[in-house]
Write a protein that holds these residues in place. Structure first.
Motif, mmCIF file in Angstrom:
data_model
loop_
_atom_site.group_PDB
_atom_site.id
_atom_site.type_symbol
_atom_site.label_atom_id
_atom_site.label_comp_id
_atom_site.label_asym_id
_atom_site.label_seq_id
_atom_site.Cartn_x
_atom_site.Cartn_y
_atom_site.Cartn_z
ATOM 1 N N ASP A 5 -32.760 -3.099 -47.560
ATOM 2 C CA ASP A 5 -32.358 -1.846 -48.214
ATOM 3 C C ASP A 5 -30.872 -1.874 -48.574
ATOM 4 O OD1 ASP A 5 -32.387 0.657 -49.322
ATOM 5 O OD2 ASP A 5 -32.507 1.736 -47.418
ATOM 6 N N THR A 6 -30.538 -2.782 -49.498
ATOM 7 C CA THR A 6 -29.186 -2.864 -50.035
ATOM 8 C C THR A 6 -29.275 -2.903 -51.559
ATOM 9 O OG1 THR A 6 -29.035 -5.281 -50.189
ATOM 10 C CG2 THR A 6 -28.490 -4.280 -48.057
ATOM 11 N N GLU A 7 -28.136 -2.828 -52.205
ATOM 12 C CA GLU A 7 -28.096 -3.046 -53.646
ATOM 13 C C GLU A 7 -28.389 -4.518 -53.941
ATOM 14 O OE1 GLU A 7 -27.804 -0.509 -55.666
ATOM 15 O OE2 GLU A 7 -27.525 0.814 -53.928
ATOM 16 N N ARG A 8 -28.886 -4.785 -55.148
ATOM 17 C CA ARG A 8 -29.199 -6.168 -55.513
ATOM 18 C C ARG A 8 -27.959 -6.916 -56.004
ATOM 19 N NH1 ARG A 8 -34.228 -8.609 -59.037
ATOM 20 N NH2 ARG A 8 -33.442 -10.754 -59.140
ATOM 21 N N ARG A 9 -26.995 -6.206 -56.565
ATOM 22 C CA ARG A 9 -25.786 -6.839 -57.109
ATOM 23 C C ARG A 9 -24.555 -6.106 -56.599
ATOM 24 N NH1 ARG A 9 -27.010 -8.605 -63.371
ATOM 25 N NH2 ARG A 9 -29.117 -9.388 -63.032
ATOM 26 N N PRO A 10 -23.412 -6.799 -56.524
ATOM 27 C CA PRO A 10 -23.200 -8.224 -56.760
ATOM 28 C C PRO A 10 -23.721 -9.071 -55.620
ATOM 29 C CG PRO A 10 -21.176 -7.245 -55.993
ATOM 30 C CD PRO A 10 -22.163 -6.111 -56.152
ATOM 31 N N GLY A 11 -23.859 -10.376 -55.890
ATOM 32 C CA GLY A 11 -24.385 -11.271 -54.878
ATOM 33 C C GLY A 11 -23.905 -12.692 -55.072
ATOM 34 N N ILE A 12 -24.800 -13.648 -54.805
ATOM 35 C CA ILE A 12 -24.435 -15.058 -54.882
ATOM 36 C C ILE A 12 -23.906 -15.429 -56.263
ATOM 37 C CG2 ILE A 12 -25.419 -17.395 -54.930
ATOM 38 C CD1 ILE A 12 -27.054 -16.716 -52.545
ATOM 39 N N GLY A 13 -24.524 -14.859 -57.301
ATOM 40 C CA GLY A 13 -24.073 -15.161 -58.652
ATOM 41 C C GLY A 13 -22.611 -14.829 -58.862
ATOM 42 N N ALA A 14 -22.144 -13.721 -58.282
ATOM 43 C CA ALA A 14 -20.738 -13.329 -58.417
ATOM 44 C C ALA A 14 -19.831 -14.294 -57.663
ATOM 45 C CB ALA A 14 -20.545 -11.901 -57.903
ATOM 46 N N VAL A 15 -20.274 -14.769 -56.504
ATOM 47 C CA VAL A 15 -19.475 -15.734 -55.742
ATOM 48 C C VAL A 15 -19.332 -17.029 -56.540
ATOM 49 C CG1 VAL A 15 -19.339 -17.086 -53.612
ATOM 50 C CG2 VAL A 15 -20.166 -14.729 -53.543
ATOM 51 N N ALA A 16 -20.424 -17.442 -57.187
ATOM 52 C CA ALA A 16 -20.362 -18.646 -58.018
ATOM 53 C C ALA A 16 -19.370 -18.477 -59.165
ATOM 54 C CB ALA A 16 -21.748 -18.967 -58.568
ATOM 55 N N ASP A 17 -19.162 -17.218 -59.593
ATOM 56 C CA ASP A 17 -18.216 -16.929 -60.681
ATOM 57 C C ASP A 17 -16.788 -16.732 -60.188
ATOM 58 O OD1 ASP A 17 -20.221 -17.101 -62.576
ATOM 59 O OD2 ASP A 17 -20.667 -14.953 -62.538
ATOM 60 N N GLY A 18 -16.577 -16.856 -58.867
ATOM 61 C CA GLY A 18 -15.224 -16.787 -58.327
ATOM 62 C C GLY A 18 -14.893 -15.567 -57.507
ATOM 63 N N VAL A 19 -15.831 -14.615 -57.369
ATOM 64 C CA VAL A 19 -15.584 -13.412 -56.569
ATOM 65 C C VAL A 19 -15.534 -13.793 -55.090
ATOM 66 C CG1 VAL A 19 -16.485 -11.135 -55.917
ATOM 67 C CG2 VAL A 19 -16.679 -11.927 -58.278
ATOM 68 N N ARG A 20 -14.621 -13.191 -54.355
ATOM 69 C CA ARG A 20 -14.488 -13.493 -52.930
ATOM 70 C C ARG A 20 -15.750 -13.059 -52.181
ATOM 71 N NH1 ARG A 20 -8.864 -10.979 -51.076
ATOM 72 N NH2 ARG A 20 -9.595 -11.845 -49.086
ATOM 73 N N PRO A 21 -16.236 -13.893 -51.238
ATOM 74 C CA PRO A 21 -17.487 -13.609 -50.536
ATOM 75 C C PRO A 21 -17.537 -12.231 -49.878
ATOM 76 C CG PRO A 21 -16.840 -15.855 -50.119
ATOM 77 C CD PRO A 21 -15.700 -15.219 -50.873
ATOM 78 N N GLU A 22 -16.429 -11.802 -49.277
ATOM 79 C CA GLU A 22 -16.460 -10.518 -48.571
ATOM 80 C C GLU A 22 -16.689 -9.342 -49.511
ATOM 81 O OE1 GLU A 22 -12.073 -11.863 -48.796
ATOM 82 O OE2 GLU A 22 -14.049 -12.756 -48.433
#
Length: 216
Positions: free
Chosen positions: A48-65
């Protein structure tokens, strides 16, 4: 980072990832569960969380936290959903997710294919999940062999949806035990949320203790 793997879809990998993380959260840590099954993501729905952002955003350079979502279904743990990712996350992205601060549990795709090899190669260790069905056990053994071929230590296996205290003996179960120890079983229960069962929660609590002994 612990990869949760299994040979068959529906063997209980996502339930195990969430159940184990929930048990680990009771020790005062805040685990992160990562959905690496990007072709069939369902972790965000179960947690029960939002679907985005996720792994795709990390691959684009967004910090994991910044892509960690607090689970509304299971307080005490965070989830990194698949997000915009559609293929297997690469090893570099997964290793970045492994530095979020707490224990990291990766819900991997089923089988013994390249999509599983990426998270397995990035993980520090693996836990194999199977039902007691002979076909599921045979496929789980193949996945355990692949983990070893990638030099990823297999800490053990867990057999889910067991109707008696121990799974029935079979040549396939013996083959799996030859690859790694069976660290526990999870009982079969009715209902849409098996983690609501006290018996299931207890089984994952015991599994967490066994894994801690093996340096999860």
């Amino acid at each position: 980072m612990l990869a949760i793997v299994g040979g068959k879809g529906g063997c209980g990998k996502t339930t195990t990832a969430l159940g184990l993380a929930r048990a680990l959260s009771s020790t005062g840590t805040r685990p992160v569960v990562v959905d690496a099954d990007c072709s069939m993501p369902n972790l965000h729905t179960r947690a029960d969380t939002e679907r985005r952002p996720g792994i795709g955003a990390v691959a684009d350079g967004v910090r994991p936290e910044r892509v960690c979502h607090r689970s509304r279904a299971y307080p005490g743990l965070d989830v990194v959903p698949a997000g915009s990712a559609t293929g297997a996350p690469d090893e570099t992205t997964l290793r970045r997710l492994g530095h979020t601060g707490g224990p990291v549990v990766v819900d991997c795709p089923a089988g013994a294919t390249k999509t599983v090899a990426e998270p397995l190669a990035a993980a520090d260790s693996a836990l194999v999940v199977s039902t007691a069905e002979r076909a599921s056990l045979a496929d789980a053994t193949k996945t355990a062999r692949m983990a070893r071929a990638l030099d990823t230590p297999v800490l053990g296996a867990v057999v889910t949806r067991v109707r008696c205290p121990e799974p029935p003996e079979s040549p396939e179960l013996a083959d799996l035990r030859h690859q790694c120890p069976v660290l526990g079983t999870v009982p079969e229960v009715e209902g849409p949320d098996v983690l609501a069962s006290r018996a299931v929660r207890g089984a994952y609590g015991n599994l967490a203790e066994r894994l801690d002994e093996r340096n999860i």
